[in-house]
Design an enzyme around this catalytic site. Structure first.
Site, mmCIF file in Angstrom:
data_model
loop_
_atom_site.group_PDB
_atom_site.id
_atom_site.type_symbol
_atom_site.label_atom_id
_atom_site.label_comp_id
_atom_site.label_asym_id
_atom_site.label_seq_id
_atom_site.Cartn_x
_atom_site.Cartn_y
_atom_site.Cartn_z
ATOM 1 N N GLY A 1 -3.409 14.863 -14.236
ATOM 2 C CA GLY A 1 -2.956 14.079 -13.367
ATOM 3 C C GLY A 1 -1.265 13.922 -13.864
ATOM 4 N N LYS B 1 2.347 -0.382 -2.045
ATOM 5 C CA LYS B 1 2.207 0.255 -1.204
ATOM 6 C C LYS B 1 2.229 0.490 0.451
ATOM 7 C CE LYS B 1 1.441 3.492 -4.532
ATOM 8 N NZ LYS B 1 1.295 4.703 -5.039
ATOM 9 N N SER C 1 8.070 5.032 -14.238
ATOM 10 C CA SER C 1 8.465 5.403 -13.230
ATOM 11 C C SER C 1 10.377 4.987 -14.340
ATOM 12 C CB SER C 1 8.655 5.360 -12.264
ATOM 13 O OG SER C 1 8.101 5.626 -11.257
ATOM 14 N N THR D 1 5.255 0.402 -5.884
ATOM 15 C CA THR D 1 3.664 0.581 -6.720
ATOM 16 C C THR D 1 3.116 -0.407 -6.377
ATOM 17 O OG1 THR D 1 2.931 1.377 -8.468
ATOM 18 C CG2 THR D 1 4.299 -0.024 -9.054
ATOM 19 N N TYR E 1 -4.921 10.201 -15.167
ATOM 20 C CA TYR E 1 -3.396 10.809 -16.718
ATOM 21 C C TYR E 1 -3.733 10.113 -18.296
ATOM 22 C CZ TYR E 1 -0.199 7.501 -14.742
ATOM 23 O OH TYR E 1 0.043 6.002 -13.840
ATOM 24 N N GLY F 1 -14.141 9.484 -4.382
ATOM 25 C CA GLY F 1 -12.927 8.142 -4.502
ATOM 26 C C GLY F 1 -12.375 8.122 -3.181
ATOM 27 N N ALA F 2 -11.887 7.538 -2.638
ATOM 28 C CA ALA F 2 -11.917 6.935 -1.309
ATOM 29 C C ALA F 2 -10.674 6.199 -0.967
ATOM 30 C CB ALA F 2 -12.809 6.339 -0.534
ATOM 31 N N ALA G 1 -5.465 6.509 -3.604
ATOM 32 C CA ALA G 1 -4.836 8.493 -3.952
ATOM 33 C C ALA G 1 -5.733 9.294 -3.920
ATOM 34 C CB ALA G 1 -4.918 8.470 -5.348
ATOM 35 N N ASP H 1 2.849 11.473 -3.006
ATOM 36 C CA ASP H 1 1.826 11.885 -3.038
ATOM 37 C C ASP H 1 1.403 13.061 -2.759
ATOM 38 O OD1 ASP H 1 2.357 9.525 -5.612
ATOM 39 O OD2 ASP H 1 0.364 8.127 -4.009
HETATM 40 P P1 NAP Z 1 -7.354 2.296 -5.411
HETATM 41 O O1 NAP Z 1 -6.678 2.872 -4.700
HETATM 42 O O2 NAP Z 1 -8.144 1.235 -6.092
HETATM 43 O O3 NAP Z 1 -8.814 3.495 -5.479
HETATM 44 C C1 NAP Z 1 -9.682 3.194 -6.254
HETATM 45 C C2 NAP Z 1 -10.968 4.472 -6.116
HETATM 46 O O4 NAP Z 1 -12.153 4.182 -7.249
HETATM 47 C C3 NAP Z 1 -12.186 3.770 -5.139
HETATM 48 O O5 NAP Z 1 -12.756 5.124 -4.637
HETATM 49 C C4 NAP Z 1 -13.266 2.999 -5.350
HETATM 50 O O6 NAP Z 1 -14.463 2.813 -4.664
HETATM 51 C C5 NAP Z 1 -12.916 3.717 -7.639
HETATM 52 N N1 NAP Z 1 -13.884 2.990 -8.010
HETATM 53 C C6 NAP Z 1 -13.235 1.824 -9.096
HETATM 54 N N2 NAP Z 1 -14.419 1.523 -9.831
HETATM 55 C C7 NAP Z 1 -15.458 2.227 -9.955
HETATM 56 C C8 NAP Z 1 -17.015 2.281 -10.086
HETATM 57 N N3 NAP Z 1 -17.144 1.733 -10.873
HETATM 58 N N4 NAP Z 1 -18.423 3.628 -9.305
HETATM 59 C C9 NAP Z 1 -17.655 4.350 -8.961
HETATM 60 N N5 NAP Z 1 -15.749 4.393 -8.480
HETATM 61 C C10 NAP Z 1 -14.977 3.679 -8.499
HETATM 62 O O7 NAP Z 1 -7.064 3.115 -6.455
HETATM 63 P P2 NAP Z 1 -6.337 4.589 -6.572
HETATM 64 O O8 NAP Z 1 -4.216 3.635 -5.795
HETATM 65 O O9 NAP Z 1 -6.532 5.312 -5.550
HETATM 66 O O10 NAP Z 1 -6.319 5.090 -7.723
HETATM 67 C C11 NAP Z 1 -7.314 5.726 -8.127
HETATM 68 C C12 NAP Z 1 -6.924 7.087 -9.375
HETATM 69 O O11 NAP Z 1 -5.527 7.607 -9.748
HETATM 70 C C13 NAP Z 1 -6.011 5.729 -11.078
HETATM 71 O O12 NAP Z 1 -6.640 6.033 -11.610
HETATM 72 C C14 NAP Z 1 -4.761 6.241 -10.906
HETATM 73 O O13 NAP Z 1 -4.171 6.280 -11.992
HETATM 74 C C15 NAP Z 1 -5.067 7.690 -10.220
HETATM 75 N N6 NAP Z 1 -3.490 8.232 -9.647
HETATM 76 C C16 NAP Z 1 -2.725 8.980 -10.233
HETATM 77 C C17 NAP Z 1 -1.290 9.314 -9.278
HETATM 78 C C18 NAP Z 1 -0.248 10.760 -10.153
HETATM 79 O O14 NAP Z 1 0.460 11.093 -9.852
HETATM 80 N N7 NAP Z 1 -1.877 11.443 -10.978
HETATM 81 C C19 NAP Z 1 -1.212 8.833 -8.400
HETATM 82 C C20 NAP Z 1 -2.168 7.701 -7.946
HETATM 83 C C21 NAP Z 1 -3.177 7.525 -8.479
HETATM 84 P P3 NAP Z 1 -14.679 2.218 -4.038
HETATM 85 O O15 NAP Z 1 -13.757 2.372 -2.591
HETATM 86 O O16 NAP Z 1 -15.891 1.759 -4.232
HETATM 87 O O17 NAP Z 1 -13.914 0.291 -4.986
#
Ligand code: NAP
Length: 280
Positions: A246, A71, A22, A67, A225, A134-135, A138, A108
């Site tokens: 991304g 959050k 950022s 971040t 990304y 995912g859940a 994001a 977001d």
């Molecule tokens: P988060 O809240 O920690 O969620 C992580 C997700 O990944 C959960 O659904 C988790 O599943 C899953 N996961 C982790 N390890 C796994 C595995 N070994 N097998 C299957 N699923 C797995 O993280 P977040 O903030 O949502 O971010 C997730 C991703 O989105 C990151 O890569 C982040 O960089 C990206 N992102 C990008 C933007 C953008 O602007 N492009 C914005 C936000 C986030 P469980 O619930 O089972 O643990």
């Protein structure tokens, strides 16, 4: 850089914060629009978050981005919270109001949908079902945006099914929970696939999914990304599917904050992408 004693101030709070893209992104815009202002990284430990946020007004800050890991906890500290931030359960953008209050929102969801619409103009919400892998945080933003866009069916798959169920319960909408093991068949008839998991990121395992069942008109969007072209996007591209990376969402989610703090609605350009990419 153009900074005087009248400089407008904003920044990003996280713990750690050194990885954040950022400051580079906002500093590019400050320079581009010749604004007398600064956007700085603010390393704030979780225990100090409330203190740091409350100090923004007396320090003359117009606001901050938040971040990891702030959050969710920031929701309870804000004086006012936007509907979208409440639905997502997280604040990523804070504005300090003229009377020193903290107003929190989440950009977001709008960043995701604007980026998708811009980079996949043929995708229409009514084109068909969306599949969200995912859940986490994001995913909540993506699903909220898809509900608001009136996507007819949103299939959510997560390794931990309870989290997908919680997401569906709080966000409501046309959400269908599908077992993580069935991700290949969940893609049948879908118009959009979004990966919101960390799978495919540098230093993380790959996302294992076969895209064979996706219609040839479907769009594949990876929120990861780093790397910019994940294996998921490369596979989709080889199959002739339209792909969206991304980085665009990251850039678009920053627009409302910059506009609120510095008074100019900034543009997301290819030059900005290149500048930010150079530090990914
Ligand atoms: P988060 O809240 O920690 O969620 C992580 C997700 O990944 C959960 O659904 C988790 O599943 C899953 N996961 C982790 N390890 C796994 C595995 N070994 N097998 C299957 N699923 C797995 O993280 P977040 O903030 O949502 O971010 C997730 C991703 O989105 C990151 O890569 C982040 O960089 C990206 N992102 C990008 C933007 C953008 O602007 N492009 C914005 C936000 C986030 P469980 O619930 O089972 O643990």
């Amino acid at each position: 850089m153009n900074i005087s004693g009248h400089a407008k101030l904003a920044g990003v709070m996280g713990w750690p914060i050194s990885h954040s893209l950022s400051p580079r992104l906002h500093s590019y815009w400050l320079h581009q629009y010749d604004i007398n202002g600064a956007y700085v990284p603010l390393p704030v430990a979780p225990d100090n978050l409330e203190h740091a946020l409350r100090a923004l007004s007396s320090l003359g800050f117009r606001g901050v981005n938040l971040t990891v890991p702030h959050k969710e906890s920031a929701l309870l500290i804000m004086d006012t919270v936007s509907d979208i931030a409440r639905r997502i359960g997280a604040v990523n953008t804070v504005f300090v109001t003229d009377d020193g209050k903290l107003s929190g929102t989440n950009t977001d969801a709008s960043g995701f949908i604007e980026n998708l619409r811009l980079n996949a103009p043929k995708w229409q919400a009514k084109s068909g079902a969306a599949v969200v892998l995912g859940a986490g945080g994001a995913a909540r933003a993506v699903v909220a945006a898809l509900i608001d866009a009136e996507v007819p069916e949103i299939r959510v798959l997560n390794r931990t099914m309870e989290k997908a169920e919680q997401l569906a319960e709080t966000l409501k909408g046309p959400i269908k929970i599908v077992d993580w093991a069935n991700r290949d068949t969940a893609l049948e008839d879908a118009a959009l696939l979004v990966n919101t998991t960390i799978l495919g990121m540098i230093n993380q395992p790959q996302l294992e999914v076969s895209l064979d069942a996706l219609p040839k008109t479907a769009v594949v969007n990876d929120l990861v990304y780093a790397p910019l072209e994940t294996d998921l996007l490369a596979n989709a591209r080889h199959l002739g599917l339209h792909t969206v990376d991304g980085l665009g969402m990251l850039l678009h989610q920053a627009v409302p904050g910059f506009e609120g703090w510095f008074g100019v609605r900034p543009k997301v350009t290819t030059e900005l992408r290149d500048v930010v990419l150079a530090s990914v």
